[in-house]
Scaffold this motif. Structure first.
Motif, PDB file in Angstrom:
ATOM      1  N   VAL A   1      -9.687  -4.762  12.797  1.00 19.01           N
ATOM      2  CA  VAL A   1      -9.700  -4.231  14.380  1.00 19.01           C
ATOM      3  C   VAL A   1     -10.457  -5.377  15.314  1.00 19.01           C
ATOM      4  CG1 VAL A   1     -10.672  -2.732  15.819  1.00 19.01           C
ATOM      5  CG2 VAL A   1      -9.798  -1.977  13.507  1.00 19.01           C
TER       6      VAL A   1
ATOM      7  N   ALA B   1     -12.728   5.422  14.849  1.00 19.55           N
ATOM      8  CA  ALA B   1     -11.329   5.156  14.474  1.00 19.55           C
ATOM      9  C   ALA B   1     -10.494   6.742  14.684  1.00 19.55           C
ATOM     10  CB  ALA B   1     -11.107   5.179  12.963  1.00 19.55           C
TER      11      ALA B   1
ATOM     12  N   THR C   1      -7.093  -4.373   6.751  1.00 24.11           N
ATOM     13  CA  THR C   1      -6.742  -4.346   8.269  1.00 24.11           C
ATOM     14  C   THR C   1      -8.020  -4.754   9.212  1.00 24.11           C
ATOM     15  OG1 THR C   1      -4.938  -2.801   7.851  1.00 24.11           O
ATOM     16  CG2 THR C   1      -5.895  -2.907  10.067  1.00 24.11           C
TER      17      THR C   1
ATOM     18  N   ASP D   1      -3.887   8.422  18.628  1.00 25.02           N
ATOM     19  CA  ASP D   1      -3.896   7.571  17.169  1.00 25.02           C
ATOM     20  C   ASP D   1      -3.293   6.213  17.440  1.00 25.02           C
ATOM     21  OD1 ASP D   1      -4.622   7.031  14.447  1.00 25.02           O
ATOM     22  OD2 ASP D   1      -3.609   9.056  13.912  1.00 25.02           O
ATOM     23  N   PRO D   2      -4.198   5.215  17.392  1.00 24.28           N
ATOM     24  CA  PRO D   2      -3.509   3.935  17.315  1.00 24.28           C
ATOM     25  C   PRO D   2      -2.930   3.333  16.092  1.00 24.28           C
ATOM     26  CG  PRO D   2      -5.866   3.947  16.895  1.00 24.28           C
ATOM     27  CD  PRO D   2      -5.573   5.291  17.337  1.00 24.28           C
ATOM     28  N   ILE D   3      -2.176   2.436  16.337  1.00 22.88           N
ATOM     29  CA  ILE D   3      -1.252   2.074  15.099  1.00 22.88           C
ATOM     30  C   ILE D   3      -1.682   0.440  14.791  1.00 22.88           C
ATOM     31  CG2 ILE D   3       1.118   1.366  14.558  1.00 22.88           C
ATOM     32  CD1 ILE D   3       1.957   3.747  16.484  1.00 22.88           C
TER      33      ILE D   3
ATOM     34  N   GLU E   1      -3.767   3.459   1.430  1.00 20.85           N
ATOM     35  CA  GLU E   1      -3.545   2.419   2.448  1.00 20.85           C
ATOM     36  C   GLU E   1      -4.648   1.359   2.712  1.00 20.85           C
ATOM     37  OE1 GLU E   1      -4.118   5.760   2.749  1.00 20.85           O
ATOM     38  OE2 GLU E   1      -2.352   6.775   3.516  1.00 20.85           O
TER      39      GLU E   1
ATOM     40  N   MET F   1      -6.773   1.924  23.889  1.00 23.48           N
ATOM     41  CA  MET F   1      -7.871   1.237  23.516  1.00 23.48           C
ATOM     42  C   MET F   1      -7.937  -0.238  23.820  1.00 23.48           C
ATOM     43  SD  MET F   1      -9.630   3.122  20.392  1.00 23.48           S
ATOM     44  CE  MET F   1      -8.537   2.469  19.197  1.00 23.48           C
TER      45      MET F   1
ATOM     46  N   PRO G   1       2.781   2.736  11.452  1.00 26.80           N
ATOM     47  CA  PRO G   1       1.719   3.433  10.697  1.00 26.80           C
ATOM     48  C   PRO G   1       2.452   3.683   9.310  1.00 26.80           C
ATOM     49  CG  PRO G   1       3.200   4.471  12.132  1.00 26.80           C
ATOM     50  CD  PRO G   1       3.518   3.401  12.143  1.00 26.80           C
TER      51      PRO G   1
ATOM     52  N   THR H   1       0.790  -1.183   0.201  1.00 28.90           N
ATOM     53  CA  THR H   1       0.124  -0.099  -0.053  1.00 28.90           C
ATOM     54  C   THR H   1       0.945   1.323   0.014  1.00 28.90           C
ATOM     55  OG1 THR H   1      -0.204   0.045   2.342  1.00 28.90           O
ATOM     56  CG2 THR H   1      -1.995  -1.089   1.346  1.00 28.90           C
ATOM     57  N   VAL H   2       1.517   1.441   1.203  1.00 27.81           N
ATOM     58  CA  VAL H   2       2.507   2.584   1.330  1.00 27.81           C
ATOM     59  C   VAL H   2       3.456   2.226   2.063  1.00 27.81           C
ATOM     60  CG1 VAL H   2       0.322   4.385   1.315  1.00 27.81           C
ATOM     61  CG2 VAL H   2       1.192   3.495   3.454  1.00 27.81           C
TER      62      VAL H   2
ATOM     63  N   THR I   1      -8.970  -2.500  21.775  1.00 25.13           N
ATOM     64  CA  THR I   1      -8.810  -3.280  20.399  1.00 25.13           C
ATOM     65  C   THR I   1      -7.468  -3.051  19.977  1.00 25.13           C
ATOM     66  OG1 THR I   1      -9.593  -1.144  19.394  1.00 25.13           O
ATOM     67  CG2 THR I   1     -11.182  -2.671  19.901  1.00 25.13           C
ATOM     68  N   VAL I   2      -7.327  -3.929  18.812  1.00 28.26           N
ATOM     69  CA  VAL I   2      -5.865  -3.695  18.060  1.00 28.26           C
ATOM     70  C   VAL I   2      -6.165  -4.032  16.665  1.00 28.26           C
ATOM     71  CG1 VAL I   2      -5.465  -6.254  18.271  1.00 28.26           C
ATOM     72  CG2 VAL I   2      -3.698  -4.451  17.960  1.00 28.26           C
TER      73      VAL I   2
HETATM   74  O1  TXA Z   1      -1.899   0.477   4.451  1.00 27.91           O
HETATM   75  C1  TXA Z   1      -1.948   0.611   5.688  1.00 27.91           C
HETATM   76  O2  TXA Z   1      -2.454   0.306   6.487  1.00 27.91           O
HETATM   77  C2  TXA Z   1      -0.339   1.338   6.086  1.00 27.91           C
HETATM   78  C3  TXA Z   1       0.637   0.209   5.795  1.00 27.91           C
HETATM   79  C4  TXA Z   1       1.912   0.791   6.640  1.00 27.91           C
HETATM   80  O3  TXA Z   1       0.312  -0.936   6.420  1.00 27.91           O
HETATM   81  N1  TXA Z   1      -0.475   1.658   7.391  1.00 27.91           N
HETATM   82  C5  TXA Z   1      -1.383   2.774   7.742  1.00 27.91           C
HETATM   83  O4  TXA Z   1      -1.322   3.220   9.007  1.00 27.91           O
HETATM   84  O5  TXA Z   1      -1.946   3.364   7.132  1.00 27.91           O
HETATM   85  P1  TXA Z   1      -1.882   4.617   9.705  1.00 27.91           P
HETATM   86  O6  TXA Z   1      -1.380   4.462  11.108  1.00 27.91           O
HETATM   87  O7  TXA Z   1      -1.285   5.808   8.774  1.00 27.91           O
HETATM   88  O8  TXA Z   1      -3.322   4.613   9.560  1.00 27.91           O
HETATM   89  C6  TXA Z   1      -4.021   3.402  10.397  1.00 27.91           C
HETATM   90  C7  TXA Z   1      -5.170   4.205  11.089  1.00 27.91           C
HETATM   91  C8  TXA Z   1      -5.010   5.127  12.175  1.00 27.91           C
HETATM   92  O9  TXA Z   1      -5.007   6.115  11.849  1.00 27.91           O
HETATM   93  C9  TXA Z   1      -6.303   4.455  13.125  1.00 27.91           C
HETATM   94  O10 TXA Z   1      -7.283   5.479  12.597  1.00 27.91           O
HETATM   95  C10 TXA Z   1      -6.653   3.201  12.627  1.00 27.91           C
HETATM   96  O11 TXA Z   1      -5.820   2.812  11.547  1.00 27.91           O
HETATM   97  N2  TXA Z   1      -6.593   2.160  13.715  1.00 27.91           N
HETATM   98  C11 TXA Z   1      -5.423   1.742  14.003  1.00 27.91           C
HETATM   99  N3  TXA Z   1      -5.916   0.903  15.235  1.00 27.91           N
HETATM  100  C12 TXA Z   1      -7.132   1.136  15.382  1.00 27.91           C
HETATM  101  C13 TXA Z   1      -8.051   0.392  16.560  1.00 27.91           C
HETATM  102  N4  TXA Z   1      -7.537  -0.457  17.281  1.00 27.91           N
HETATM  103  N5  TXA Z   1      -9.278   1.002  16.229  1.00 27.91           N
HETATM  104  C14 TXA Z   1      -9.632   1.485  15.174  1.00 27.91           C
HETATM  105  N6  TXA Z   1      -8.862   2.386  14.266  1.00 27.91           N
HETATM  106  C15 TXA Z   1      -7.656   2.097  14.450  1.00 27.91           C
END
Ligand code: TXA
Ligand code: MG
Length: 351
Positions: A105, A232, A103, A67-69, A185, A120, A147, A40-41, A122-123
């Motif tokens: 959750v 989110a 992805t 902001d969760p990862i 993403e 949170m 992230p 993706t990225v 959740t993961v």
């Molecule tokens: O394609 C992708 O998903 C990329 C590559 C690197 O894997 N990753 C990505 O991560 O876009 P990031 O952190 O930029 O965006 C992930 C988003 C977070 O902003 C958050 O809103 C959501 O995922 N997220 C993460 N953990 C969460 C949780 N436990 N519950 C709800 N939303 C969550």
């Protein structure tokens, strides 16, 4: 202000060199930060089991702790080490779409430090398919929190040069495997509610997911920072933003370009430098104007591959305003609309 040197290790995207993978994996094992390509990225990885390493991600990106990862795995057998009470639907989806840009959750396993999930219960978990990501995850043999590898609120990085632009001197290493393929993403699906909810449209389309979850809905697209009970926490407006002001146009094909031309001329008369993000077929229609133009490509997947990179190149060109329109709401068009709407801070110019 850069505080140390970031090593850039060139790596083959198809058959990653084991020495470079071993080196990057040992940085992760030692609590360091490694940026790596996914399909993706680019992701900014750290050992998800090490709260201090995870804290370094937030610091390097300037990302709010709220902001969760997403946690990245290479083997389904790792899933119970990061999540608990995993529903059958998760395994069904994993079977179909992992490795790939989906992805899930789930309920968090207490093994994982709370800061990964911004406290949170959740993961978010995914299994990427990019050979470099797979090799790195396998060599590290750890769940990797990652992230997107950009400074907070900036467009996601789709090349190592983008990662350097945002994070040079703030992270230990970048595996440079060239441009990522999909360019937007992953799709995020929340499986912890009564009904599965689509939190972020992405690389796996809503239509494809509806083959398995027929009544799947997207959570409100109009999230604002002051809104209560957001699903989110990271998905607030002011995201994926170029430095220039992005103006997002919506309307019928025959009126869009004329309206965008009028807006461009108004802006130029006010002394602004104007940039256009346009598909192949429309680039010629502004060639008489004194504007910067970036060609997004001919198909939805080309636009998706080019979008973030195009925003960054208009920033490099020094424009004040970026004019762009959506690409429909179906297929990858929905993910593109979501990214554009956030880059435009939620403002749509209806024509
Ligand atoms: O394609 C992708 O998903 C990329 C590559 C690197 O894997 N990753 C990505 O991560 O876009 P990031 O952190 O930029 O965006 C992930 C988003 C977070 O902003 C958050 O809103 C959501 O995922 N997220 C993460 N953990 C969460 C949780 N436990 N519950 C709800 N939303 C969550
Ligand atoms: Mg991101």
């Amino acid at each position: 202000m850069p505080d140390f040197t970031t090593r850039v290790l060139p790596i083959s995207p198809d058959s990653p060199q084991p020495e470079s993978i071993r080196e990057a994996a040992s940085i992760l094992a030692g609590g360091g930060l490694v940026a790596f390509p996914t399909e993706t990225v680019y992701g900014l990885g750290a050992n998800a089991l090490d709260a201090q390493a995870v804290a370094r991600i937030f610091a390097a990106k300037g990302r709010p702790a709220s902001d969760p990862i997403i946690v990245h795995l290479y083997d389904l057998a790792q899933l119970p080490t990061v999540a608990v009470n995993i529903p059958d639907l998760a395994y069904e989806l994993a079977q179909q779409f992992w490795p790939g840009p989906l992805t899930l959750v789930l309920q968090r396993n207490d093994n994982l430090p709370a800061n990964v999930s911004a406290g949170m219960a959740t993961v978010a978990v995914r299994m990427p398919s990019h050979p470099v990501a797979v090799a790195l995850l396998r060599a590290a043999d750890l769940p990797i929190a990652a992230p997107s590898a950009n400074r907070f609120a900036r467009p996601s990085a789709t090349t190592a040069a983008h990662v350097l632009e945002d994070l040079a001197g703030r992270i230990d290493c970048i595996l440079d495997g060239g441009a990522t393929v999909i360019g937007v993403e992953s799709t995020i699906l929340n499986l912890t509610k009564d009904q599965p909810v689509l939190l972020r449209p992405g690389g796996i389309t809503m239509e494809t997911l509806r083959n398995i979850i027929p009544d799947l809905q997207l959570v409100s697209k109009h999230l604002h920072e002051d809104e209560q009970g957001i699903e989110a926490p990271g998905m607030l407006y002011k995201h994926y933003s170029p430095r220039a002001e992005l103006q997002l146009f919506n309307g019928a094909a025959d009126v869009l370009l004329p309206a965008m031309r009028i807006r461009a001329i108004e802006q130029i008369e006010r002394g602004k430098r104007v940039g256009f993000l346009l598909p192949d077929s429309e680039v010629a229609s502004v060639s008489d104007l004194p504007v910067e133009t970036v060609n997004l490509g001919a198909t939805e997947s080309e636009v998706s591959h080019n979008l973030f990179s195009a925003m960054r190149s208009l920033d490099q060109a020094g424009v004040d305003v970026i004019l762009v329109h959506g690409f429909g709401q179906s297929g990858l068009g929905l993910a593109l609309w979501d990214r554009l709407l956030r880059a435009a801070e939620g403002h749509i110019i209806e024509v």
